[in-house]
Motif scaffolding. Sequence first.
Motif: not given
Lengths: 339, 268
Positions: A32-43, A206-213
């Motif tokens: 959504a507008e102004g939303e930060a979505m995390g995307l986590v997972g291993e390599s 934001m789509l915030f990609i990280t492996h750090d839950l």
Amino acid sequence: MSALLEVRDLTVRLRVGGSDREVITGTTLEIAEGEAMGLVGESGSGKSMTAKAIARLLPAGAGVEGSVHFAGTDVLALSGADLRRHRAKVAVVFQDPRAHINPVRRIEDFMTESLRTLEDVPRAQARTRAADALEEVGIDDPARRLRQFPHELSGGMLQRVMIATALLSRPLLLLADECTTALDVTTQAEVMAILDDLRRDRGLSMLFITHDLELAGAVCDRTSVMYAGQVVETSAADRLHADPLHPYSAALVQARPDVTSTAERLVAIPGRPVSAFEAPSGCRFAPRCPHALDSCRSTEQVLTGLDAGRVRCERAATLRGRLLDPTESPTESEETADA
Amino acid sequence: MPDADGPVLSVSGLRKVFGTQVAVDDMSFDLAPGRSLAIVGESGSGKTTVARMVVGLERPTAGTIVACGRDRSRPARNAGERTRRGREVQIVFQDPYSSLDPRQSGAAAVDEVLRVHHDHDAATRRRIVGELADLVGLDSRQMSALPRALSGGQRQRVAIARALATEPKVLILDESVAALDVSIQAQVLNVLADIRDERGISYVLISHDLAVVRQLTEDVLVMQRGVVVERGRTTDVLDEPQHPYTQRLRASVPGPGWKPTRTLRRPA
Ligand SMILES: Nc1ncnc2c1ncn2[C@@H]1O[C@H](COP(=O)(O)OP(=O)(O)OP(=O)(O)O)[C@@H](O)[C@H]1O
Ligand SMILES: Nc1ncnc2c1ncn2[C@@H]1O[C@H](COP(=O)(O)OP(=O)(O)O)[C@@H](O)[C@H]1O
Ligand code: SF4
Ligand SMILES: [Mg+2]
Ligand SMILES: [Mg+2]
């Protein structure tokens, strides 16, 4: 809540040595507008490929199915000037800043290039905007920094330059791909605070990609977990940690050591993470899942709503609330479930 | 023989200057047998330089390093002494790609170390290779594969098996689990804990990851710009950091309720 970004059933295949290799399968997510979505997972789980598909930066020859809509436009159909405009509205910041910056050009040239070439902004004005952007990410004496070369800046400072550059085109969505992974924890906290401010001040999504839950949980509104090319869970970010819906999410939470307490022994996940093209049919996590039944292995799992989240596991409702329970012995409960 | 109860590694007044830059300044610590010591601190604070001096890859500007009761502050005088030093203290780096020979299987790499350091016959070496493979959780197929056919975690386990083949008293782990996926990292951390329990080996763990530090070590040194600014039991230092830098480091670790804080200036 109107979605700024809507990804539906996105499947991506890359051509590798004459054959197609599936790297993401049926990804669905919306921001959504102004939303930060995390995307986590291993390599290898497909996080970067998801970001590249959204920004239309996939390698040549990639096969794409499904749909990506951004601010109402069909992203996969864009070309020419429309595609360039899209790439300005969707900015990407990668893990390793030094790999994405020309070492022999000054910071100013790097930062202002697209303003000058795409938007015809005069040099002096572009420089002022670049200096303002550097200030916004907490860099002192921006005039001097603009004259410097990349090697004269530390990794953390260069990453802030990348963020400032991404902001110059006034994007609506920032795809941050492991953008703090290479930084010291103290610098990471700094960069995260800057991103947080930008979200608040500009309404940036934001789509915030990280492996750090833990990091995703702390800075995002919702988090999606990827495994072997599929989203296996989407939940409120602060809940994912305490009340995961998918066995893989729970396994990730438990495998991580905790800075506030020492575990007798870590609960390791057997085996190794796989990519989409290596995954077995049926539930892709089944070979590593302590709760797997025969039916899991023979049935393709679908992303299904559960409470306020979504999960790709046929046993999720049954396992609800038990996934993190240390007294819960999977083998015993499986026996009763089988009986 | 060194005193069995004395430290297995003792460093005092250690200093290293590169050109005009002081990378490590007046560092001292003792490591008891079977104990684990963490070295934490920001990038460039001198952690790797300390490790490189201890294993003899870098010569100290000043200070002494004593391992297993023998001084190793000066370069080894002969091949025998070099080999013995290698036997006593081993190191595993962050990147298993660069530390393994791409043309050599894990089994061959471990076997080579055994031949250099010990006087075993072929059958004994084969048995030890098998035992080390078990210890780090690799099967015989993985042990006979070339590094490029292995995952990062498997390669890191080969590197650990090879380091253990000398039967070191001290194993230095310089960001050795940092690049591993969460699920693999947990496997390797468990393996390291098992090895310590079985062999009474001591670890020096260099890491940015305070959760990993908590899981594997009893004591910790906090470095900033080449200087130790805080030291103590790992649990105490992490639960109640005293030095402002340690406090900032600890506060930077995300967790429930964590909000990143901005210390740098914001435009008005
Ligand atoms: N061979 C060398 N020549 C010159 N300077 C060096 C050399 N090796 C290290 N340094 C400098 O010494 C300081 C300490 O470096 P060191 O590699 O020990 O840091 P570190 O604490 O291991 O950092 P990181 O967490 O980034 O690995 C740094 O400023 C580094 O630039
Ligand atoms: N340019 C490429 N050509 C072929 N395969 C690729 C390419 N880039 C990535 N892959 C593969 O696609 C899969 C997903 O990769 P990626 O999205 O980068 O994963 P993640 O970012 O989650 O670590 C992996 O198996 C990876 O090896
Ligand atoms: S579907 Fe079965 S194997 Fe897959 S995650 Fe759920 S319980 Fe585990
Ligand atoms: Mg990636
Ligand atoms: Mg280092």
